[in-house]
Design a protein around this motif. Structure first.
Motif, short mmCIF file in Angstrom:
data_model
loop_
_atom_site.label_atom_id
_atom_site.label_comp_id
_atom_site.label_asym_id
_atom_site.label_seq_id
_atom_site.Cartn_x
_atom_site.Cartn_y
_atom_site.Cartn_z
N GLN A 32 -5.85 -38.53 25.65
CA GLN A 32 -4.75 -39.49 25.60
C GLN A 32 -5.27 -40.91 25.79
N ARG A 33 -4.53 -41.86 25.24
CA ARG A 33 -4.78 -43.26 25.54
C ARG A 33 -4.21 -43.55 26.93
N PRO A 34 -4.57 -44.70 27.51
CA PRO A 34 -4.04 -45.02 28.85
C PRO A 34 -2.51 -45.01 28.93
N ASP A 35 -1.83 -45.26 27.80
CA ASP A 35 -0.36 -45.24 27.83
C ASP A 35 0.22 -43.83 27.71
N GLY A 36 -0.66 -42.80 27.63
CA GLY A 36 -0.21 -41.42 27.56
C GLY A 36 -0.05 -40.86 26.16
N THR A 37 -0.29 -41.67 25.14
CA THR A 37 -0.18 -41.22 23.76
C THR A 37 -1.35 -40.31 23.39
N LEU A 38 -1.05 -39.15 22.85
CA LEU A 38 -2.09 -38.23 22.39
C LEU A 38 -2.81 -38.86 21.20
N CYS A 39 -4.14 -38.96 21.29
CA CYS A 39 -4.88 -39.61 20.20
C CYS A 39 -5.94 -38.71 19.58
N GLY A 40 -6.09 -37.49 20.09
CA GLY A 40 -7.05 -36.58 19.49
C GLY A 40 -7.03 -35.21 20.13
N VAL A 41 -7.59 -34.24 19.38
CA VAL A 41 -7.64 -32.86 19.87
C VAL A 41 -8.99 -32.23 19.56
N ALA A 42 -9.33 -31.23 20.34
CA ALA A 42 -10.48 -30.37 20.06
C ALA A 42 -9.99 -28.93 20.17
N ILE A 43 -10.39 -28.13 19.20
CA ILE A 43 -10.09 -26.69 19.21
C ILE A 43 -11.41 -25.97 19.40
N VAL A 44 -11.46 -25.11 20.40
CA VAL A 44 -12.68 -24.41 20.78
C VAL A 44 -12.45 -22.92 20.62
N GLY A 45 -13.34 -22.26 19.89
CA GLY A 45 -13.18 -20.84 19.63
C GLY A 45 -14.49 -20.09 19.65
N ARG A 46 -14.44 -18.87 19.15
CA ARG A 46 -15.65 -18.07 18.99
C ARG A 46 -16.48 -18.67 17.86
N PRO A 47 -17.80 -18.52 17.93
CA PRO A 47 -18.62 -19.02 16.82
C PRO A 47 -18.22 -18.36 15.50
N VAL A 48 -18.08 -19.17 14.47
CA VAL A 48 -17.75 -18.65 13.15
C VAL A 48 -18.90 -17.79 12.63
N ASN A 49 -20.13 -18.23 12.89
CA ASN A 49 -21.29 -17.46 12.48
C ASN A 49 -21.50 -16.31 13.47
N ARG A 50 -21.37 -15.07 12.99
CA ARG A 50 -21.43 -13.93 13.91
C ARG A 50 -22.80 -13.75 14.55
N VAL A 51 -23.85 -14.35 13.98
CA VAL A 51 -25.17 -14.30 14.60
C VAL A 51 -25.14 -14.99 15.96
#
Length: 161
Positions: A32-51
């Protein structure tokens, strides 16, 4: 801030330059920015590469921001911080060839492999349509704990990519 998968995907749909929302996640976070506005996201998951999918590795599958300065770095740093506190030993992500990786470098991520462009993701066992990013080289980045084994799978990774 923690986000639901749906909330994070809605932001990816609006802001990501070249990818659609991923299929799933382990967790999603927002900045969030200091005013509380959401300005970005990260999505974290399992590795796409099964190796790389060894239960102790996560992949930052999407980061999308509205261009707010340092938002990407904040998200990559927070994603690794949360994952390492949960017991993960390694985090990986990819940038496209030509992207600087400055946001990753700023929070300690290291480039570990340059991967050639694929001719497509469609295989007999996994039918897929072209996504528009199939013919673009990528850089594999990582962040890891001292307990993480060396990425000895890099040779295999190059052969499977």
């Amino acid at each position: 801030m923690p986000l639901t998968f749906r909330e994070a995907c809605d932001v990816v749909d609006l802001l990501h330059r070249h990818h659609r929302r991923p299929q799933g996640h382990r967790f999603s976070i927002g900045v969030q920015r200091p005013d509380g506005t959401l300005c970005g996201v990260a999505i974290v998951g399992r590795p796409v590469n099964r190796v790389l999918d060894d239960r102790f590795t996560i992949e930052v599958t999407r980061v999308a921001t509205d261009g707010t300065p340092n938002a990407c770095s904040a998200l990559y740093g927070a994603a690794w911080g949360a994952a390492s506190r949960m017991g993960f030993r390694r985090a990986v992500t990819y940038t496209q060839d030509g992207e600087s990786g400055a946001s990753l470098r700023a929070v300690g991520w290291k480039p570990v492999a340059v991967l050639r462009a694929r001719t497509g993701w469609d295989t007999p066992s996994r039918r897929r349509t072209e996504r528009g990013t199939d013919r673009v080289g990528r850089i594999l980045w990582e962040q890891h704990t001292n307990e993480a084994p060396k990425l000895s799978v890099l040779d295999d990774l190059h052969n499977h990519e």
